[in-house]
Design a protein around this motif. Structure first.
Motif, PDB file in Angstrom:
ATOM      1  N   LEU A  29       0.830  -1.215   0.000  1.00 45.39           N
ATOM      2  CA  LEU A  29       0.000   0.000   0.000  1.00 45.39           C
ATOM      3  C   LEU A  29       0.865   1.266   0.000  1.00 45.39           C
ATOM      4  CD1 LEU A  29      -2.709  -1.151   2.607  1.00 45.39           C
ATOM      5  CD2 LEU A  29      -3.019  -0.931   0.136  1.00 45.39           C
ATOM      6  N   LYS A  30       2.170   1.093  -0.070  1.00 40.10           N
ATOM      7  CA  LYS A  30       3.128   2.203  -0.050  1.00 40.10           C
ATOM      8  C   LYS A  30       3.002   3.067   1.207  1.00 40.10           C
ATOM      9  CE  LYS A  30       4.165   2.394  -4.931  1.00 40.10           C
ATOM     10  NZ  LYS A  30       3.385   1.178  -5.318  1.00 40.10           N
ATOM     11  N   LEU A  31       2.853   2.393   2.330  1.00 41.55           N
ATOM     12  CA  LEU A  31       2.797   3.094   3.608  1.00 41.55           C
ATOM     13  C   LEU A  31       4.127   2.923   4.340  1.00 41.55           C
ATOM     14  CD1 LEU A  31      -0.718   1.851   4.824  1.00 41.55           C
ATOM     15  CD2 LEU A  31      -0.178   4.014   3.664  1.00 41.55           C
ATOM     16  N   THR A  32       4.493   3.927   5.090  1.00 42.88           N
ATOM     17  CA  THR A  32       5.666   3.843   5.950  1.00 42.88           C
ATOM     18  C   THR A  32       5.296   3.063   7.207  1.00 42.88           C
ATOM     19  OG1 THR A  32       6.468   5.958   5.129  1.00 42.88           O
ATOM     20  CG2 THR A  32       7.297   5.271   7.274  1.00 42.88           C
ATOM     21  N   VAL A  33       6.239   2.274   7.720  1.00 44.46           N
ATOM     22  CA  VAL A  33       5.989   1.523   8.954  1.00 44.46           C
ATOM     23  C   VAL A  33       6.980   1.952  10.032  1.00 44.46           C
ATOM     24  CG1 VAL A  33       6.062  -0.767  10.016  1.00 44.46           C
ATOM     25  CG2 VAL A  33       5.037  -0.486   7.768  1.00 44.46           C
ATOM     26  N   ILE A  34       6.482   2.169  11.230  1.00 46.84           N
ATOM     27  CA  ILE A  34       7.355   2.436  12.376  1.00 46.84           C
ATOM     28  C   ILE A  34       7.076   1.374  13.439  1.00 46.84           C
ATOM     29  CG2 ILE A  34       8.010   4.093  14.182  1.00 46.84           C
ATOM     30  CD1 ILE A  34       7.018   6.341  12.372  1.00 46.84           C
ATOM     31  N   ALA A  35       8.126   0.704  13.912  1.00 47.55           N
ATOM     32  CA  ALA A  35       7.983  -0.280  14.986  1.00 47.55           C
ATOM     33  C   ALA A  35       8.110   0.441  16.327  1.00 47.55           C
ATOM     34  CB  ALA A  35       9.045  -1.361  14.860  1.00 47.55           C
ATOM     35  N   GLU A  36       7.081   0.329  17.142  1.00 51.34           N
ATOM     36  CA  GLU A  36       7.052   1.014  18.436  1.00 51.34           C
ATOM     37  C   GLU A  36       7.561   0.108  19.547  1.00 51.34           C
ATOM     38  OE1 GLU A  36       3.863   4.026  19.452  1.00 51.34           O
ATOM     39  OE2 GLU A  36       2.697   2.363  18.685  1.00 51.34           O
TER      40      GLU A  36
END
Ligand code: C2E
Ligand code: MG
Ligand code: MG
Ligand code: MG
Length: 282
Positions: free
Chosen positions: A230-237
């Motif tokens: 989906l061309k989304l950025t991912v951040i691992a919290e």
């Protein structure tokens, strides 16, 4: 004896209920004053490109130092603010404060990375929040790409369209939208496809046991794969340990945040942290 215990419990229960209600009313009054006097503050937690060790952003988190109680957690006062309508002036104050801080960070010559501000879904029920972003970005001469908005996944179907419209308008200004605590709510794939969102923040409950839970590994991998599609950025919290970081890096994920890098810091401590760790040597 049993009867006596039972009665004591009963009395105890009522006193506690009464006291907690009284405390809540007191706390509400205190919060009202704190908001009116701009006593709430923001702390800043660094976000990192885990592949390069570079600072990639920061999250602004609300802090309330109560004169008698000391630090009150946002997990306590944000729900209180939401229940009482205080979230609107409180939230507006924090949007102002986030923009002011971002200007300060740029003036301190920190790397120009986005600062994320948390907003409650209640704030997104009213389109006037769009102007709060627009006005404060202009006031502090900020490129809109330097302020991001974070909202949790728990958006009820009843308000879906209202919130969607509001987020679309905010994105039109150039502010990016992150879905916070992703994976804990009830989003479906179709929801994500039709929702104005740029960033997914994978909830820290998945990262917590990532090295020992194959289920969590599977969940995080599939969120990451879907986000790529989906061309989304991912951040691992919530990265706390080097083992968790190693796993995240090995999966080719890019962005992370957590106590391993730093806890949320005051503006001055954040500045010093970034100055000394421009490349964070992961
Ligand atoms: P959140 O937006 O998901 O923020 C992340 C929370 O996790 C923060 O707690 C942060 O201090 C904590 N955290 C970060 N890294 C780690 C880690 O490695 N391990 C652990 N155990 N915790 C970590 P905090 O500051 O107490 O905030 C709690 C929640 O309160 C936030 O969750 C957010 O939902 C809400 N909140 C905070 N500030 C604001 C605000 O300005 N506006 C609104 N609407 N909500 C806010
Ligand atoms: Mg957040
Ligand atoms: Mg979160
Ligand atoms: Mg949270």
């Amino acid at each position: 004896e049993a009867k006596k215990n039972g009665r004591n419990k009963y009395v105890f229960f009522h006193q506690t209920l009464y006291e907690s209600r009284l405390k809540r009313i007191e706390l509400e009054g205190d919060l009202r004053r704190a908001v009116a006097n701009s006593e709430l503050q923001l702390h800043y937690q660094p976000q990192v490109n885990v592949q390069t060790g570079e600072l990639s952003g920061a999250e602004a988190l609300a802090r309330w130092h109560h004169p008698k109680l000391g630090e009150v957690s946002p997990q306590d006062f944000i729900p209180l603010a939401e229940d009482t309508g205080l979230i609107i002036p409180l939230g507006n104050g924090l949007i102002y404060e986030a923009c002011r801080s971002q200007r300060q960070f740029l003036d301190w010559n920190l790397p120009p990375v986005p600062l994320s501000v948390n907003v409650s879904v209640i704030q997104l029920m009213d389109e006037r929040i769009v102007d709060e972003f627009r006005t404060n970005l202009a006031r502090f001469h900020l490129d809109p790409s330097l302020i991001w908005l974070e909202v949790t996944e728990s958006i009820s179907a009843a308000h879906f369209d209202t919130i969607k419209n509001c987020l679309e308008k905010i994105r039109q200004i150039g502010v990016k939208v992150s879905i916070d605590d992703f994976g804990t709510g009830h989003s479906s794939l179709s929801y994500l496809k039709s929702f104005p969102v740029d960033v997914l923040k994978i909830d820290r409950s998945f990262i917590d046991t990532i090295h020992e839970s194959e289920e969590n590994q599977a969940i995080v991998r599939s969120i990451f794969e879907m986000a790529k599609g989906l061309k989304l950025t991912v951040i691992a919290e919530g990265i706390e340990t080097s083992a968790q970081l190693a796993w995240i890096r090995h999966e080719q994920m890019i962005y992370g945040q957590g106590y391993y890098f730093s806890r949320p810091l005051s503006a001055e401590n954040y500045r010093d942290y970034v100055h000394h760790n421009h490349f964070l040597n992961t």
